[in-house]
Design a protein around this motif. Structure first.
Motif, PDB file in Angstrom:
ATOM      1  N   LEU A  32      -9.697 -52.178 -57.299  1.00  0.00           N
ATOM      2  CA  LEU A  32      -9.790 -53.343 -57.123  1.00  0.00           C
ATOM      3  C   LEU A  32     -10.150 -52.838 -55.297  1.00  0.00           C
ATOM      4  CD1 LEU A  32      -6.812 -55.730 -58.653  1.00  0.00           C
ATOM      5  CD2 LEU A  32      -9.543 -55.159 -59.477  1.00  0.00           C
ATOM      6  N   CYS A  33     -11.223 -53.136 -55.257  1.00  0.00           N
ATOM      7  CA  CYS A  33     -12.015 -52.224 -53.711  1.00  0.00           C
ATOM      8  C   CYS A  33     -12.257 -53.872 -53.190  1.00  0.00           C
ATOM      9  CB  CYS A  33     -12.706 -51.930 -54.110  1.00  0.00           C
ATOM     10  SG  CYS A  33     -12.619 -50.016 -55.128  1.00  0.00           S
ATOM     11  N   GLY A  34     -12.043 -54.432 -52.747  1.00  0.00           N
ATOM     12  CA  GLY A  34     -12.100 -55.397 -51.620  1.00  0.00           C
ATOM     13  C   GLY A  34     -11.659 -55.835 -50.187  1.00  0.00           C
ATOM     14  N   GLY A  35     -11.684 -56.394 -49.417  1.00  0.00           N
ATOM     15  CA  GLY A  35     -11.498 -56.722 -48.183  1.00  0.00           C
ATOM     16  C   GLY A  35      -9.938 -57.491 -47.971  1.00  0.00           C
ATOM     17  N   LEU A  36      -9.394 -57.678 -47.076  1.00  0.00           N
ATOM     18  CA  LEU A  36      -8.018 -58.537 -47.438  1.00  0.00           C
ATOM     19  C   LEU A  36      -8.426 -60.071 -47.424  1.00  0.00           C
ATOM     20  CD1 LEU A  36      -6.259 -57.830 -44.059  1.00  0.00           C
ATOM     21  CD2 LEU A  36      -4.891 -57.389 -46.403  1.00  0.00           C
ATOM     22  N   GLY A  37      -7.785 -60.168 -48.559  1.00  0.00           N
ATOM     23  CA  GLY A  37      -8.254 -62.022 -48.810  1.00  0.00           C
ATOM     24  C   GLY A  37      -9.046 -62.217 -49.993  1.00  0.00           C
ATOM     25  N   ALA A  38     -10.065 -61.041 -50.774  1.00  0.00           N
ATOM     26  CA  ALA A  38     -10.939 -61.299 -51.453  1.00  0.00           C
ATOM     27  C   ALA A  38     -10.784 -61.628 -52.578  1.00  0.00           C
ATOM     28  CB  ALA A  38     -11.853 -59.807 -51.277  1.00  0.00           C
ATOM     29  N   GLY A  39      -9.857 -61.884 -52.926  1.00  0.00           N
ATOM     30  CA  GLY A  39      -8.854 -61.729 -54.507  1.00  0.00           C
ATOM     31  C   GLY A  39      -9.267 -61.011 -55.295  1.00  0.00           C
ATOM     32  N   LYS A  40      -8.203 -59.430 -54.840  1.00  0.00           N
ATOM     33  CA  LYS A  40      -7.893 -58.840 -55.741  1.00  0.00           C
ATOM     34  C   LYS A  40      -6.872 -58.837 -56.501  1.00  0.00           C
ATOM     35  CE  LYS A  40      -7.179 -55.418 -52.427  1.00  0.00           C
ATOM     36  NZ  LYS A  40      -7.797 -57.281 -51.065  1.00  0.00           N
ATOM     37  N   THR A  41      -5.552 -59.489 -55.773  1.00  0.00           N
ATOM     38  CA  THR A  41      -4.033 -60.139 -56.670  1.00  0.00           C
ATOM     39  C   THR A  41      -4.580 -61.085 -57.922  1.00  0.00           C
ATOM     40  OG1 THR A  41      -3.282 -59.074 -54.581  1.00  0.00           O
ATOM     41  CG2 THR A  41      -1.577 -60.589 -55.721  1.00  0.00           C
ATOM     42  N   VAL A  42      -6.351 -62.070 -56.873  1.00  0.00           N
ATOM     43  CA  VAL A  42      -5.942 -63.098 -58.266  1.00  0.00           C
ATOM     44  C   VAL A  42      -6.489 -62.195 -59.540  1.00  0.00           C
ATOM     45  CG1 VAL A  42      -7.731 -65.376 -58.424  1.00  0.00           C
ATOM     46  CG2 VAL A  42      -6.320 -64.651 -55.927  1.00  0.00           C
ATOM     47  N   PHE A  43      -7.339 -61.341 -59.139  1.00  0.00           N
ATOM     48  CA  PHE A  43      -8.325 -60.698 -60.335  1.00  0.00           C
ATOM     49  C   PHE A  43      -6.926 -59.894 -61.295  1.00  0.00           C
ATOM     50  CE2 PHE A  43     -10.559 -57.669 -62.320  1.00  0.00           C
ATOM     51  CZ  PHE A  43     -11.872 -58.809 -62.391  1.00  0.00           C
ATOM     52  N   ALA A  44      -5.860 -59.555 -60.309  1.00  0.00           N
ATOM     53  CA  ALA A  44      -4.506 -58.462 -61.408  1.00  0.00           C
ATOM     54  C   ALA A  44      -4.049 -59.471 -61.931  1.00  0.00           C
ATOM     55  CB  ALA A  44      -4.144 -57.865 -60.232  1.00  0.00           C
ATOM     56  N   LYS A  45      -3.802 -60.932 -61.333  1.00  0.00           N
ATOM     57  CA  LYS A  45      -3.038 -61.835 -62.342  1.00  0.00           C
ATOM     58  C   LYS A  45      -4.180 -62.350 -63.536  1.00  0.00           C
ATOM     59  CE  LYS A  45      -0.550 -63.926 -58.147  1.00  0.00           C
ATOM     60  NZ  LYS A  45      -0.294 -65.360 -57.445  1.00  0.00           N
ATOM     61  N   GLY A  46      -5.184 -62.227 -63.630  1.00  0.00           N
ATOM     62  CA  GLY A  46      -5.970 -62.500 -64.460  1.00  0.00           C
ATOM     63  C   GLY A  46      -6.018 -61.814 -65.243  1.00  0.00           C
ATOM     64  N   VAL A 104      -3.552 -50.740 -62.938  1.00  0.00           N
ATOM     65  CA  VAL A 104      -4.401 -51.610 -61.874  1.00  0.00           C
ATOM     66  C   VAL A 104      -4.006 -51.110 -60.235  1.00  0.00           C
ATOM     67  CG1 VAL A 104      -5.106 -54.616 -61.312  1.00  0.00           C
ATOM     68  CG2 VAL A 104      -5.479 -53.594 -63.379  1.00  0.00           C
ATOM     69  N   ILE A 105      -4.866 -50.701 -59.741  1.00  0.00           N
ATOM     70  CA  ILE A 105      -4.931 -50.099 -57.882  1.00  0.00           C
ATOM     71  C   ILE A 105      -5.516 -50.661 -57.587  1.00  0.00           C
ATOM     72  CG2 ILE A 105      -4.776 -48.032 -56.465  1.00  0.00           C
ATOM     73  CD1 ILE A 105      -5.439 -46.760 -59.815  1.00  0.00           C
ATOM     74  N   GLU A 106      -4.779 -51.933 -55.870  1.00  0.00           N
ATOM     75  CA  GLU A 106      -5.282 -52.271 -55.269  1.00  0.00           C
ATOM     76  C   GLU A 106      -4.893 -51.429 -53.830  1.00  0.00           C
ATOM     77  OE1 GLU A 106      -4.260 -56.595 -53.822  1.00  0.00           O
ATOM     78  OE2 GLU A 106      -3.025 -56.881 -56.225  1.00  0.00           O
TER      79      GLU A 106
END
Length: 139
Positions: A32-46, A104-106
């Motif tokens: 999962l690639c993206g800056g702070l607040g991009a939604g990586k953890t939200v996507f991981a929750k999904g 799943v890797i942030e």
């Protein structure tokens, strides 16, 4: 193959993660690639929801790894605080990749030797619309 999606809020981002999870196999690695607040953890929750995991998913920023069990095992890494490859070796990071569970890797860019994996790029932050690009699977 690259698939591009747009989401308008956290609920849509989470739902996309849940649908995406249904395409995963038991040893897939998802970066999962993206800056702070991009939604990586939200996507991981999904993803976790799509795997039938009932526990609350939180970013493992300080613990680096959280493990969950559902239809598949889920290893959720957050490499934000990793400073060098030696730290990854110390926690056995590479030993988990390809095991009997989905990784799943942030912040995967903090791992110098990332193997081939499914890449999910999230752009946008705050209340902005998100662009989510998925490469390496046909979601």
């Amino acid at each position: 193959m690259l698939k591009k999606h747009k989401t308008k809020n956290a609920q849509e981002t989470k739902k996309l993660g849940s649908l995406f999870a249904k395409e995963l196999n038991g040893t897939d690695i998802v970066a999962l690639c993206g800056g702070l607040g991009a939604g990586k953890t939200v996507f991981a929750k999904g993803i976790a929801e799509g795997l039938g995991i009932k526990e609350e998913i939180v970013s493992p920023t300080f613990t680096i790894l959280k493990q969950y069990a559902g239809k598949e095992k889920l290893y959720h890494f957050d490499l934000y605080r990793i400073e060098d490859e030696e730290e990854l070796e110390h926690i056995g990071f590479y030993d988990y990749l390809g095991l009997d569970g989905i990784c799943v890797i942030e912040w995967p860019e903090n791992a110098e030797n990332m193997p081939e994996c499914i890449k999910v790029r999230l752009t946008g932050s705050g209340s902005d619309e998100r662009t989510i690009e998925i490469e390496g699977i046909n979601p």
